[in-house]
Design an enzyme around this catalytic site. Structure first.
Site, PDB file in Angstrom:
ATOM      1  N   ARG A 107       0.952  -0.330  -8.899  1.00  8.02           N
ATOM      2  CA  ARG A 107       1.529   0.204 -10.096  1.00  8.02           C
ATOM      3  C   ARG A 107       0.733   1.601 -10.337  1.00  8.02           C
ATOM      4  O   ARG A 107      -0.281   2.022  -9.855  1.00  8.02           O
ATOM      5  CB  ARG A 107       0.740  -0.635 -11.374  1.00  8.02           C
ATOM      6  N   ALA A 162       8.970  -0.273  -2.138  1.00  6.48           N
ATOM      7  CA  ALA A 162       8.343  -1.131  -1.119  1.00  6.48           C
ATOM      8  C   ALA A 162       8.653  -2.574  -1.120  1.00  6.48           C
ATOM      9  O   ALA A 162       8.332  -3.368  -0.081  1.00  6.48           O
ATOM     10  CB  ALA A 162       6.854  -1.137  -1.479  1.00  6.48           C
ATOM     11  N   ASP A 202       4.378   4.597  -3.625  1.00  3.01           N
ATOM     12  CA  ASP A 202       5.762   4.051  -3.979  1.00  3.01           C
ATOM     13  C   ASP A 202       5.771   3.889  -5.398  1.00  3.01           C
ATOM     14  O   ASP A 202       7.028   3.350  -5.805  1.00  3.01           O
ATOM     15  CB  ASP A 202       5.803   2.520  -3.281  1.00  3.01           C
ATOM     16  N   HIS A 245       9.564   3.205  -6.158  1.00  2.77           N
ATOM     17  CA  HIS A 245       9.394   1.755  -6.057  1.00  2.77           C
ATOM     18  C   HIS A 245      10.188   0.826  -5.347  1.00  2.77           C
ATOM     19  O   HIS A 245      10.928  -0.046  -5.808  1.00  2.77           O
ATOM     20  CB  HIS A 245       9.632   1.547  -7.387  1.00  2.77           C
ATOM     21  N   THR A 268       1.178   1.006  -3.574  1.00  2.00           N
ATOM     22  CA  THR A 268       2.439   0.343  -3.753  1.00  2.00           C
ATOM     23  C   THR A 268       2.355  -0.804  -4.707  1.00  2.00           C
ATOM     24  O   THR A 268       3.200  -1.658  -4.874  1.00  2.00           O
ATOM     25  CB  THR A 268       2.801  -0.399  -2.460  1.00  2.00           C
ATOM     26  N   GLU A 300       7.426   6.896 -13.897  1.00  2.00           N
ATOM     27  CA  GLU A 300       8.359   6.745 -13.136  1.00  2.00           C
ATOM     28  C   GLU A 300       9.605   6.281 -13.893  1.00  2.00           C
ATOM     29  O   GLU A 300      10.740   6.077 -13.507  1.00  2.00           O
ATOM     30  CB  GLU A 300       8.084   5.523 -11.947  1.00  2.00           C
TER      31      GLU A 300
END
Length: 222
Positions: free
Chosen positions: A108, A171, A132, A169, A106, A137
């Protein structure tokens, strides 16, 4: 004759005085040189000892990390992405893990070598992954791709696996985190209005002078 003798005596005394001063200066130079040499030796010794201690600490941390990898049933990553942490989960790291380990990230996406993770999942070395974040991304997360074909084959392989969960992303989306974000934003706006931006949260705009910028933290970036 007496005057000549007196002059000779003065000349002799002067020469002796000059010799004495020269001798003192020579000894002082020698002392300074010796002191400088000793200081350099002490500094070099301290640097060697410091580097040795640093290497020892790194070795101990590496040993602890390796032991954690061998024993952990669940590995959860909580660290920033730096040159040292990039792909910290790589071939070697996965090889040391327990069979069936669960990996949670959660932090990088760049902390994990995604291709290596996929191979670990396919070989069942990694039992499951909860992600996450994802290396690539930027062009995918926070975008509605529900009616599009995802061109990122690596991500497609990940989300097709039944033992992998990928979230975009999110979290940080907790009640407490959102409340803190809102409070910090309002506080920053009020400080900006008063002409007193917060040195802890003001954004650097990475202008062309970013490499040489020496502004103090209480100055505006614009």
């Amino acid at each position: 004759q007496k005057i000549c003798m007196a002059g000779e005596k003065v000349r002799t005394m002067s020469l002796k005085a000059v010799e004495k001063v020269t001798e003192v200066e020579r000894k002082n130079k020698e002392r300074r040189a010796a002191a400088e040499t000793e200081a350099k030796q002490m500094l070099a010794s301290a640097q060697r000892d410091g580097l040795a201690l640093l290497e020892q600490m790194r070795a101990e941390e590496a040993a602890k990390g390796a032991e954690l990898l061998r024993q952990a049933d669940v590995i959860s990553l909580h660290c920033p992405l730096t040159d040292e942490t990039r792909h910290m989960i790589d071939v070697d790291a996965i090889a040391q893990m327990k069979p069936g380990v669960v990996l949670v990230n959660t932090s990088r996406g760049g902390l994990v070598d995604t291709e290596t993770l996929i191979e670990g999942l396919k070989s069942h070395k990694v039992g499951a992954a909860c992600l996450d974040v994802y290396e690539e991304e930027g062009d995918l997360f926070y975008e509605d791709c529900s009616e599009e074909i995802v061109a990122d084959d690596t991500l497609v392989r990940l989300i097709s696996m039944p033992n992998v969960i990928v979230t975009s992303h999110q979290a940080f989306l907790t009640k407490e985190a959102l409340s803190n974000i809102a409070a910090t934003t309002v506080d920053n706006l009020l400080k900006f209005e008063r002409g007193k931006p917060s040195p802890d949260t003001e954004v650097c705009y990475h202008c062309e002078r970013k490499e040489t910028c020496r502004k103090t933290r209480d100055q505006k970036c614009f």
